[in-house]
Design a protein around this motif. Structure first.
Motif, PDB file in Angstrom:
ATOM      1  N   VAL A  75       0.847  -1.192   0.000  1.00  0.00           N
ATOM      2  CA  VAL A  75       0.000   0.000   0.000  1.00  0.00           C
ATOM      3  C   VAL A  75       0.884   1.245   0.000  1.00  0.00           C
ATOM      4  N   GLN A  76       0.460   2.241  -0.745  1.00  0.00           N
ATOM      5  CA  GLN A  76       1.179   3.504  -0.834  1.00  0.00           C
ATOM      6  C   GLN A  76       0.310   4.594  -0.235  1.00  0.00           C
ATOM      7  N   GLU A  77       0.920   5.421   0.615  1.00  0.00           N
ATOM      8  CA  GLU A  77       0.136   6.488   1.236  1.00  0.00           C
ATOM      9  C   GLU A  77      -0.441   7.431   0.177  1.00  0.00           C
ATOM     10  N   ASP A  78       0.380   7.778  -0.802  1.00  0.00           N
ATOM     11  CA  ASP A  78      -0.065   8.712  -1.842  1.00  0.00           C
ATOM     12  C   ASP A  78      -1.312   8.212  -2.543  1.00  0.00           C
ATOM     13  N   LEU A  80      -3.488   5.999  -1.500  1.00  0.00           N
ATOM     14  CA  LEU A  80      -4.642   5.984  -0.592  1.00  0.00           C
ATOM     15  C   LEU A  80      -5.218   7.395  -0.433  1.00  0.00           C
ATOM     16  N   LEU A  81      -4.339   8.374  -0.289  1.00  0.00           N
ATOM     17  CA  LEU A  81      -4.799   9.757  -0.115  1.00  0.00           C
ATOM     18  C   LEU A  81      -5.526  10.245  -1.358  1.00  0.00           C
ATOM     19  N   ASN A  82      -4.963   9.916  -2.527  1.00  0.00           N
ATOM     20  CA  ASN A  82      -5.592  10.364  -3.770  1.00  0.00           C
ATOM     21  C   ASN A  82      -6.943   9.697  -3.997  1.00  0.00           C
ATOM     22  N   ILE A  90      -8.405   7.379   5.926  1.00  0.00           N
ATOM     23  CA  ILE A  90      -7.645   6.130   5.783  1.00  0.00           C
ATOM     24  C   ILE A  90      -7.758   5.371   7.100  1.00  0.00           C
ATOM     25  N   ILE A 105      -5.502   8.520   9.085  1.00  0.00           N
ATOM     26  CA  ILE A 105      -5.421   9.915   8.634  1.00  0.00           C
ATOM     27  C   ILE A 105      -6.804  10.357   8.169  1.00  0.00           C
ATOM     28  N   GLN A 106      -7.293  11.469   8.688  1.00  0.00           N
ATOM     29  CA  GLN A 106      -8.566  12.006   8.214  1.00  0.00           C
ATOM     30  C   GLN A 106      -8.354  13.454   7.766  1.00  0.00           C
ATOM     31  N   PRO A 107      -8.078  13.654   6.467  1.00  0.00           N
ATOM     32  CA  PRO A 107      -7.832  15.012   5.984  1.00  0.00           C
ATOM     33  C   PRO A 107      -9.043  15.925   6.176  1.00  0.00           C
TER      34      PRO A 107
ATOM     35  N   GLY B  47       0.585  -7.103   0.499  1.00  0.00           N
ATOM     36  CA  GLY B  47       1.040  -5.716   0.551  1.00  0.00           C
ATOM     37  C   GLY B  47       0.521  -4.938   1.728  1.00  0.00           C
ATOM     38  N   ARG B  49       0.523  -3.009   5.203  1.00  0.00           N
ATOM     39  CA  ARG B  49       1.561  -2.232   5.869  1.00  0.00           C
ATOM     40  C   ARG B  49       1.047  -1.756   7.219  1.00  0.00           C
ATOM     41  N   PRO B  98      -6.029  15.612  12.024  1.00  0.00           N
ATOM     42  CA  PRO B  98      -6.089  14.607  10.959  1.00  0.00           C
ATOM     43  C   PRO B  98      -5.642  13.227  11.431  1.00  0.00           C
ATOM     44  N   PHE B  99      -4.970  13.152  12.582  1.00  0.00           N
ATOM     45  CA  PHE B  99      -4.354  11.899  13.000  1.00  0.00           C
ATOM     46  C   PHE B  99      -4.990  11.274  14.234  1.00  0.00           C
ATOM     47  N   SER B 183       6.662   2.898   1.010  1.00  0.00           N
ATOM     48  CA  SER B 183       5.207   3.127   0.963  1.00  0.00           C
ATOM     49  C   SER B 183       4.842   4.570   1.300  1.00  0.00           C
ATOM     50  N   TRP B 186       4.342   8.534   5.853  1.00  0.00           N
ATOM     51  CA  TRP B 186       2.948   8.580   6.298  1.00  0.00           C
ATOM     52  C   TRP B 186       2.632   9.812   7.137  1.00  0.00           C
ATOM     53  N   THR B 190      -0.005  15.580   4.951  1.00  0.00           N
ATOM     54  CA  THR B 190      -1.117  16.183   5.687  1.00  0.00           C
ATOM     55  C   THR B 190      -0.616  17.118   6.794  1.00  0.00           C
TER      56      THR B 190
END
Lengths: 373, 198
Positions: A75-78, A80-82, A90, A105-107, B47, B49, B98-99, B183, B186, B190
């Protein structure tokens, strides 16, 4: 190879499951062959051989290549965010009991911040200061609405003591709730610089306690008000006519007939009932933050609570104005409960006639009072 | 002064939860509160993480922006701290964060919130450094002793990094280049995107 490599971890996990299924198989074989000890031993051997063979196959590098590519497919953060939709977050799995901690993460927190810092002060400012300005202009243009025919000296009971009690219970709670709520929204800008951080924090703590506790008598008042006044607040044809002429508010000497409550008062009733219900429901989730246990839901209810509060406060300012400064003789209705007969005839002519027919009111010598001159 | 940050290299995190445990122990964090937690994304799928997450000590922190009593402050190192003497437990910082860092002990009526608690980057609070009063409210002040946060210092795979943001970002980028994958940093986008200097 690194010990922490996911490839190795994954492979050892496969081994584990394979071993387990082999054990299960040997167990069932044993069950089937209880009478013959020799066959029993043979079958165990067989099962062990199968298990070993499987081990070899799984552990063999060639077989491992059949599975995924652990680094490329991670999984890639980018990404997931996009892929996140508006207001989404997330989330994953956690091993601690706090379910809300699963949100990584909750933008959307940024949107909530923007609402709270940028939008809400504008909504509140326009609603409350706008209403103050409107009322000031109205007072200047129209002046205090007088009783056209002067006070008659005869009184008629408009609100019984229980009705007044309910009104003031709700009203006094509302005022404290409104002020303590406004303190949360505007105190930091308006009051904090005046009294310093420590004094402001202490004051805000008590304000928050008051807000939390007085919510309950306020909700009780709402329910009772709804029950005792709903029958007089059903909109009807007469209200349309009242509204068409602006209720005679805008021009002197113009009074539309009305029953116990005119269209304006019915409007206030429904604003209180609907607005108050929204405040109660949204406030309930804020009082008990562990009911929704979801930050997105809580954000939603805080926005509802804040926006409705600003509009509610503005509407109640108009209500307070017309019940005190704005209209002569109006305050008595909620003060002593008895209003002057002439005031009642001018604003609630049909209600006075009904009361007189029931014998609840003194019947004036002239049902439609004429000027003394 | 360095601008300190956290960075979790999820490709190294083995979800051992030692950072969570060490944090709870170091600061005697109240029951029911976890200043740090490990979240596993796509658990059980190829995959997957795991990411160790706590307060990211954001640039232009949202919690500080929405606090009705202005109880937050940022230290010279870029650590976002708050005063429990001023906090009224309204929950606004939790909505804005956000966290999911701010948490509240369940005290008083209606299951309502007590004074907010969150990761301090092992930097204590507004009280004098390393005093019992500071420890009781905020936990240990390792920064004042010249140490880094306990979670990162004892991470067995060196997945969780703490320290000067520029240096740990460099370490992570080196790792990604060397092994050929990563990945992502993180939370960084944000927490720090609004400011290029971060």
């Amino acid at each position: 190879m690194q010990l922490s490599s996911p490839l190795v971890r994954r492979r050892s996990r496969n081994l584990e499951t394979q071993g387990r299924s082999a054990m299960a198989r040997s167990h069932s074989t044993r069950k089937a062959c209880i009478p013959k000890a020799a066959a029993h031993k043979a079958s165990i051997l067989k099962a062990l051989c199968v298990a070993f063979a499987l081990l070899f196959v799984v552990a063999h590098p060639a077989a491992a290549q059949l599975s995924f590519k652990p680094t490329a497919e991670a999984v890639q953060e980018d990404k997931l965010l996009n892929a996140l939709k508006e207001g989404d977050k997330i989330t994953g799995r956690i091993t601690i009991p706090d379910a809300m901690a699963a949100s990584l993460i909750q933008p959307a927190g940024r949107d909530w911040r923007d609402f709270h810092r940028s939008k809400l002060p504008v909504i509140g400012g326009v609603a409350i200061i706008g209403m103050l300005v409107l009322l000031a202009i109205f007072l200047m243009v129209r002046g205090r609405i007088r009783v056209d025919h002067g006070f008659s000296g005869t009184k008629i009971l408009r609100f019984a003591s229980f009705e007044r009690f309910t009104h003031w219970l709700t009203a006094s709670c509302f005022i404290v709730l409104a002020l303590s709520g406004l303190n949360i929204s505007f105190g930091r800008i308006l009051i904090l610089p005046l009294c310093g951080a420590q004094a402001f924090a202490t004051m805000s703590t008590y304000a928050k306690f008051a807000h939390d506790y007085l919510a309950f008598p306020f909700m009780l008042g709402l329910v009772v008000m709804f029950l005792i006044w709903i029958k007089d607040n059903i909109p009807g044809k007469i209200d349309l006519q009242w509204l068409k002429q602006g209720g005679g508010i805008l021009s002197k000497g113009q009074h539309r007939p009305a029953r116990r409550f005119n269209a304006g008062q019915k409007g206030i009733f429904w604003i209180v009932i609907i607005g108050g219900s929204l405040m109660s429901v949204s406030g309930w989730f804020l009082l008990f933050p562990y009911i929704p246990a979801n930050v997105t839901t809580m954000q939603f209810w805080t926005v509802i609570h804040a926006v409705i509060a600003m509009l509610f406060i503005a509407a109640m300012m108009a209500h307070i104005y017309i019940g005190t400064v704005g209209m002569e003789g109006a305050f008595d209705a909620m003060g002593t409960g008895e209003v002057d007969l002439n005031w009642a005839k001018e604003h609630h002519s049909l209600w006075v006639e009904e009361e007189q027919a029931k014998g609840h009111a003194p019947s004036g010598s002239t049902p439609r009072a004429m000027p003394a001159e | 002064m360095a601008r300190v940050k956290f960075l979790c290299d999820a490709d190294r995190c083995i979800e051992c939860n030692a950072c969570v445990t060490a944090c709870k122990n170091e600061h005697e964090v109240p029951w029911g509160i976890n200043r740090r937690r490990v979240v596993t994304i796509n658990d059980g799928k190829p995959g997957e993480r795991s990411v160790s997450m706590a307060c990211m000590h954001c640039t232009d922190a949202p919690c500080a922006a929405v606090c009705p009593v202005s109880c937050f402050y940022t230290t010279a190192d870029g650590v976002v701290l708050h005063s429990k003497d001023l906090c009224i437990g309204c929950g606004y910082c939790f909505y804005a964060c956000p966290f999911g860092a701010p948490q509240y002990p369940k005290v008083g009526n209606f299951g309502s919130r007590g004074k907010m608690d969150k990761c301090t980057y092992c930097a204590g609070g507004p009280e004098a450094d390393s005093t019992p009063a500071e420890y009781a409210k905020y936990g240990a002040n390792r920064l004042a002793e010249g140490k880094l946060p306990i979670c990162a210092e004892m991470c067995s795979t060196k997945s969780l990094l703490a320290g000067d943001g520029a240096i740990i970002a460099e370490i992570y980028k080196e790792r990604v280049t060397k092994r050929g994958y990563g990945s992502g940093m993180w939370g960084w986008k944000t927490a720090y995107s609004d400011s290029p200097t971060g």
